[in-house]
Design an enzyme around this catalytic site. Sequence first.
Site, PDB file in Angstrom:
ATOM      1  N   MET A 136     -18.090 -46.492  68.033  1.00  0.00           N
ATOM      2  CA  MET A 136     -17.910 -45.240  68.769  1.00  0.00           C
ATOM      3  C   MET A 136     -16.585 -44.536  68.428  1.00  0.00           C
ATOM      4  O   MET A 136     -15.939 -43.968  69.309  1.00  0.00           O
ATOM      5  CB  MET A 136     -17.997 -45.508  70.279  1.00  0.00           C
ATOM      6  CG  MET A 136     -19.274 -46.224  70.692  1.00  0.00           C
ATOM      7  SD  MET A 136     -20.776 -45.377  70.159  1.00  0.00           S
ATOM      8  CE  MET A 136     -20.956 -44.197  71.468  1.00  0.00           C
ATOM      9  N   ARG A 137     -16.177 -44.621  67.186  1.00  0.00           N
ATOM     10  CA  ARG A 137     -14.949 -43.945  66.758  1.00  0.00           C
ATOM     11  C   ARG A 137     -15.252 -43.080  65.551  1.00  0.00           C
ATOM     12  O   ARG A 137     -15.987 -43.513  64.652  1.00  0.00           O
ATOM     13  CB  ARG A 137     -13.885 -44.966  66.341  1.00  0.00           C
ATOM     14  CG  ARG A 137     -13.519 -45.954  67.417  1.00  0.00           C
ATOM     15  CD  ARG A 137     -12.627 -45.327  68.457  1.00  0.00           C
ATOM     16  NE  ARG A 137     -12.314 -46.265  69.527  1.00  0.00           N
ATOM     17  CZ  ARG A 137     -11.537 -45.981  70.555  1.00  0.00           C
ATOM     18  NH1 ARG A 137     -10.990 -44.782  70.666  1.00  0.00           N
ATOM     19  NH2 ARG A 137     -11.304 -46.867  71.483  1.00  0.00           N
ATOM     20  N   ASN A 158     -23.998 -44.350  59.022  1.00  0.00           N
ATOM     21  CA  ASN A 158     -23.952 -44.365  60.495  1.00  0.00           C
ATOM     22  C   ASN A 158     -25.355 -44.167  61.045  1.00  0.00           C
ATOM     23  O   ASN A 158     -26.187 -43.496  60.407  1.00  0.00           O
ATOM     24  CB  ASN A 158     -23.041 -43.233  60.985  1.00  0.00           C
ATOM     25  CG  ASN A 158     -22.918 -43.222  62.497  1.00  0.00           C
ATOM     26  OD1 ASN A 158     -22.792 -44.266  63.127  1.00  0.00           O
ATOM     27  ND2 ASN A 158     -22.981 -42.039  63.099  1.00  0.00           N
ATOM     28  N   HIS A 160     -27.262 -42.569  64.366  1.00  0.00           N
ATOM     29  CA  HIS A 160     -26.946 -41.653  65.461  1.00  0.00           C
ATOM     30  C   HIS A 160     -28.164 -41.499  66.370  1.00  0.00           C
ATOM     31  O   HIS A 160     -29.291 -41.325  65.877  1.00  0.00           O
ATOM     32  CB  HIS A 160     -26.537 -40.293  64.881  1.00  0.00           C
ATOM     33  CG  HIS A 160     -26.187 -39.312  65.955  1.00  0.00           C
ATOM     34  ND1 HIS A 160     -24.988 -39.376  66.623  1.00  0.00           N
ATOM     35  CD2 HIS A 160     -26.895 -38.302  66.504  1.00  0.00           C
ATOM     36  CE1 HIS A 160     -24.967 -38.423  67.539  1.00  0.00           C
ATOM     37  NE2 HIS A 160     -26.108 -37.750  67.491  1.00  0.00           N
TER      38      HIS A 160
HETATM   39  C1  GRF Z   1     -27.095 -46.847  69.642  1.00  0.00           C
HETATM   40  O1  GRF Z   1     -27.955 -45.916  70.278  1.00  0.00           O
HETATM   41  C2  GRF Z   1     -26.447 -46.225  68.453  1.00  0.00           C
HETATM   42  O2  GRF Z   1     -27.227 -45.228  67.838  1.00  0.00           O
HETATM   43  C3  GRF Z   1     -25.223 -45.597  69.070  1.00  0.00           C
HETATM   44  O3  GRF Z   1     -24.769 -46.607  69.952  1.00  0.00           O
HETATM   45  C4  GRF Z   1     -25.915 -47.188  70.554  1.00  0.00           C
HETATM   46  C5  GRF Z   1     -25.661 -48.659  70.799  1.00  0.00           C
HETATM   47  O4  GRF Z   1     -25.873 -49.422  69.660  1.00  0.00           O
HETATM   48  N1  GRF Z   1     -24.309 -45.114  68.102  1.00  0.00           N
HETATM   49  P1  GRF Z   1     -25.863 -51.001  69.589  1.00  0.00           P
HETATM   50  O5  GRF Z   1     -26.837 -51.557  70.591  1.00  0.00           O
HETATM   51  O6  GRF Z   1     -24.451 -51.471  69.906  1.00  0.00           O
HETATM   52  O7  GRF Z   1     -26.278 -51.301  68.188  1.00  0.00           O
END
Ligand code: GRF
Length: 271
Positions: A136-137, A158, A160
Site C-alpha cells: 500500500m505504498r 502491481n 489493483h
Molecule cells: C487486494 O485487493 C489488492 O488488490 C490490494 O490490496 C488488497 C489486499 O491484498 N492492493 P492481499 O490480500 O494482501 O493480497
Amino acid sequence: MINNQLRIGALISGTGTNLQAVFDACQNKKIHGRMVFVGADRPDAAGLEKAAQHNIPTFVVDYGAIISAHQKEAHKIPHPADGELNRILKKQTLFGAHTDPERQKRFFSTRILAEAQLLEKMRPFRFDLLVLAGFMRNLTPYFIDKVNTVSDRPRIMNIHPALLPAFAGTDGYGDTFRYGCKVGGCTVHFVDYGEDSGPIIGQKAFAVQPGDTLEDIRKKGLLLEWQLYPECIQLFAQNRLRIQQKTHTTSTANRITRRLVTILPAPDTSR
Ligand code: GRF
C-alpha cells in the site's frame, strides 16, 4: 532466470492473499518460477508469517517509523547521496503541479529514505520480477529506476482492485461500490511514475448484482485477483510481454501517446 524459473520478489502490506495465490501457482507450475523474498512496509503484515512458513526469506522496512522519525528530526537523518530530490520531483507524476511543494518535498524525502532501505534489503537477492501484492505504498522514480534498469523492460508489477483507469488509489472496491458501478474488476499493470497509471497487462471483470454489499464486491474481486495475478506473472515468465508506444489522434485533433503492453502469442509447442 535459473533453469527457466522466474525469480520473483514480492512486497506486501497486509494479509498476503495474493502472495499466497502466487506462491500456490509456483507450486502448481502455473507459474514457472519461485519466490525469492517477501518484504513488507510494516512489521505486523500477516503475509510475512505465510512467507516464513514456506521458508521464503522475509524483511521489513517500517515506513511508518521512518516517516514519524523524519517528522520529528528531519535534520538528523541523512538523505541518500544518490536521491537528488529535484530530479525525482521532476520525474514523478504522483502529484500534479497544484500540490503544495512543501508537501511534495516531505513526501518524497521520506519515501526515498524508506526506498533506500528497501533496496538495501533486496540487494542480497537476485530477482527477475518484483510483484507488489497488496503493497500500500506508492513507489518513487528513485526506486523504480534502480529496479528497471533496461529501457522498455519494466519489471515491477502491481495488482489493483478496480478496472483502471477508473478508481486509482487505495480503495478500488469501495470506490466501485459507492459509485454504483454495475461492473467491477481488477487490473494488473506495470508500475510507472504515477499512481496506478502504468501500462495494463491484464484485467478481469465481474457483475455487481442489485443488493451486493461492499463485502460481496470485495469477495468477487479477490477471487478474480487470485487468478489474474498468476496469469500475468506467467506471461512475464514466458517473455510474452512487450511495451509499445502508440500515438492516436482523436476526433478533436488531440494527440495521445501512451505506452501499452502487447501480449505475444503463446509459443507453438506442437512442433
Ligand atoms: C487486494 O485487493 C489488492 O488488490 C490490494 O490490496 C488488497 C489486499 O491484498 N492492493 P492481499 O490480500 O494482501 O493480497
